[in-house]
Design a protein around this motif. Structure first.
Motif, PDB file in Angstrom:
ATOM      1  N   PRO A  40      49.474  28.094  80.078  1.00 23.19           N
ATOM      2  CA  PRO A  40      49.013  27.608  80.177  1.00 23.19           C
ATOM      3  C   PRO A  40      47.324  27.848  79.831  1.00 23.19           C
ATOM      4  O   PRO A  40      46.576  27.121  78.799  1.00 23.19           O
ATOM      5  CB  PRO A  40      48.536  29.479  81.103  1.00 23.19           C
ATOM      6  N   VAL A  41      46.285  26.477  81.433  1.00 21.41           N
ATOM      7  CA  VAL A  41      44.840  26.821  81.186  1.00 21.41           C
ATOM      8  C   VAL A  41      43.899  27.427  80.979  1.00 21.41           C
ATOM      9  O   VAL A  41      44.223  28.604  82.096  1.00 21.41           O
ATOM     10  CB  VAL A  41      44.825  25.209  82.064  1.00 21.41           C
ATOM     11  N   GLY A  42      43.367  27.890  79.986  1.00 23.34           N
ATOM     12  CA  GLY A  42      42.434  28.759  79.596  1.00 23.34           C
ATOM     13  C   GLY A  42      41.405  28.722  80.046  1.00 23.34           C
ATOM     14  O   GLY A  42      40.790  27.379  80.226  1.00 23.34           O
ATOM     15  N   LEU A  43      40.568  29.510  81.064  1.00 21.41           N
ATOM     16  CA  LEU A  43      39.881  29.063  81.999  1.00 21.41           C
ATOM     17  C   LEU A  43      37.779  29.781  81.421  1.00 21.41           C
ATOM     18  O   LEU A  43      36.457  29.463  82.416  1.00 21.41           O
ATOM     19  CB  LEU A  43      39.334  29.930  84.196  1.00 21.41           C
ATOM     20  N   GLY A  44      38.244  30.162  80.877  1.00 19.50           N
ATOM     21  CA  GLY A  44      36.879  31.049  80.412  1.00 19.50           C
ATOM     22  C   GLY A  44      37.026  31.824  81.165  1.00 19.50           C
ATOM     23  O   GLY A  44      36.718  33.005  82.041  1.00 19.50           O
TER      24      GLY A  44
END
Length: 448
Positions: A40-44
């Protein structure tokens, strides 16, 4: 380098049975290429935000943002406060360091997502699709008004949609996630601007290079993040995902490979069907060129079907693709034969017709002779005076008194045979004449 080969069958001619038909399959082998979705794309720090804009955040109506709202570097956040205006259940970060860092982390997430290898390219319309986890690309993505998109996976499944320009979600459209998956791991990376139609039911995190607009009544299970433009809202409900599952196993993809065998034969006027099959992840789709007249191929199932209309030999190329290069092709040499003529049967000999027999004439019935009714008390002779005539007499006597007395009776006489009235009359006349002559003779004798 892919190699191509084809097998050409020798047509066989059968006397009295027409041409045979054959289709032989030659497959073009293709190198198998695999790609990996890197999780998954990490959004921080952008993860807690339901709405994040760059220039302005503008709202009309009773919008609810379940999560944080941020703006950086702009300063204008309007339409929020107490009801009937919009409500933010989290924290509003207007032009502060938290909003600035969240915007920077969102831009990093966009770059990470765009570096992933694609699962499928060339997408445009999403309506009616059911997509497994993967990375899906298109120049501009659209979900038609009233349309449905299904995302089928598990709790740790990841979908990344990437568009070079716009994302347009029509009014009353819907995105459904099944199999335990959630909006936590659905990402929409938009090259310019995104628009969500009236009453649309949207899922996933939008990261748009420019602006994001949600029109009246649209709901979002996810986030609306605009990197360089505005976020515009109108009576919406936006819920930022929480408690998302940990990143799952990367999704392996592979280019397609044709797996179907030699097809069956075809004949003019006879319904035909043959299924082209192929492996690969995700499932490939099919196209074909050079099909004989009357035949078509189903893009999703690979079924070649129809009724051939023209005899002859044609070369057909079927291509399977799933967005992972290289595509694979199969070559068919299609020999379409004329139908076999049925054998002619000799006509059956005619059945002879029987000559009808002339009917036998029936005998003319003899009219019954009238019966004579005798006079009461007159004795009746027991035999007829007419030759050949037979009479039958029946006498019934009914007496009164005892033995020796006199009685009266009723007698009836029935005759059968010829009528005797004529002869009796003649006899009576002869008797009378004889009596007259006797009297005259006696008188003469006295005189003399």
């Amino acid at each position: 380098m892919a190699r191509s080969r084809s097998i050409r069958p020798l047509p066989v001619l059968f006397v009295g049975s027409g041409l045979a038909a054959a289709l032989l399959l030659g497959v073009t082998p293709a190198a198998d290429a695999a790609t990996v979705i890197d999780g998954p794309v990490g959004l921080g720090t952008a993860a807690p935000f339901g709405v994040l804009g760059a220039s302005t955040v503008t709202n009309t109506g009773p919008t609810v943002v379940r999560g944080d709202l941020g703006l950086s570097p702009g300063t204008a956040v309007t339409g929020f406060g107490a009801a009937p205006n919009g409500v933010v259940t989290g924290t509003v970060h207007r032009t502060d360091a938290v909003a600035a860092q969240a915007r920077a982390d969102a831009r990093t997430a966009d770059g990470t997502g765009r570096s992933l290898s694609p699962t499928r390219t060339g997408l445009s319309e999403l309506d009616g699709l059911s997509l497994t986890p993967g990375v899906y690309d298109g120049p501009a993505l659209r979900l038609a008004g009233g349309g449905d998109l299904t995302l089928a996976g598990a709790a740790d499944s990841v979908w990344v949609f990437r568009t070079a320009s716009t994302l347009t979600v029509g009014s009353a459209s819907r995105i459904t996630i099944t199999g335990g998956a959630s909006s936590c791991n659905v990402f929409w990376l938009v090259g310019s601007s995104a628009t969500l139609g009236t009453a649309a039911q949207f899922q996933g995190t939008v990261i748009a290079d420019q602006s994001v607009t949600a029109t009246t009544g649209a709901t979002v299970a996810g986030r609306l993040l605009a990197l360089d433009g505005a976020v515009t809202l109108d009576s919406n409900t936006i819920t930022a995902p929480t408690g998302c599952a940990a990143p799952g196993t990367p999704v392996q993809t592979a280019s397609p490979a044709i797996t179907s065998g030699t097809p069956t034969s075809a004949t003019v006027g006879t319904p035909y069907a043959f299924t082209v099959t192929a492996s690969g992840t995700p499932s490939p789709t099919f196209t074909a060129t050079g099909l004989p007249a009357g035949l078509t191929i189903d893009a999703a199932s690979g079924v070649v079907s129809g009724t051939p209309t023209t005899p002859g030999t044609t070369t057909v190329t079927v291509t399977a693709s799933n967005g992972t290069a290289p595509d694979v092709s199969a070559t068919y040499e299609v020999v379409t034969a004329l139908p076999t003529a049925p054998p002619t049967e000799a006509p059956a000999p005619p059945v002879p017709t029987a000559t009808p027999t002339a009917p036998v004439p029936s005998a003319t019935p003899t009219a019954p002779a009238p019966s004579a009714t005798p006079t009461a008390g007159t004795p009746t002779p027991a035999a007829s005076a007419t030759s050949g005539a037979t009479a039958t007499a029946t006498a019934d006597r009914t007496g009164a008194g005892g033995t020796g007395g006199t009685g009266t009776g009723v007698r009836s006489l029935a005759f059968t045979g010829a009528d005797v009235a004529g002869p009796i009359g003649i006899a009576a006349a002869a008797l009378a004449l004889g009596i007259v002559l006797a009297v005259l003779a006696r008188r003469r004798s006295r005189r003399s």
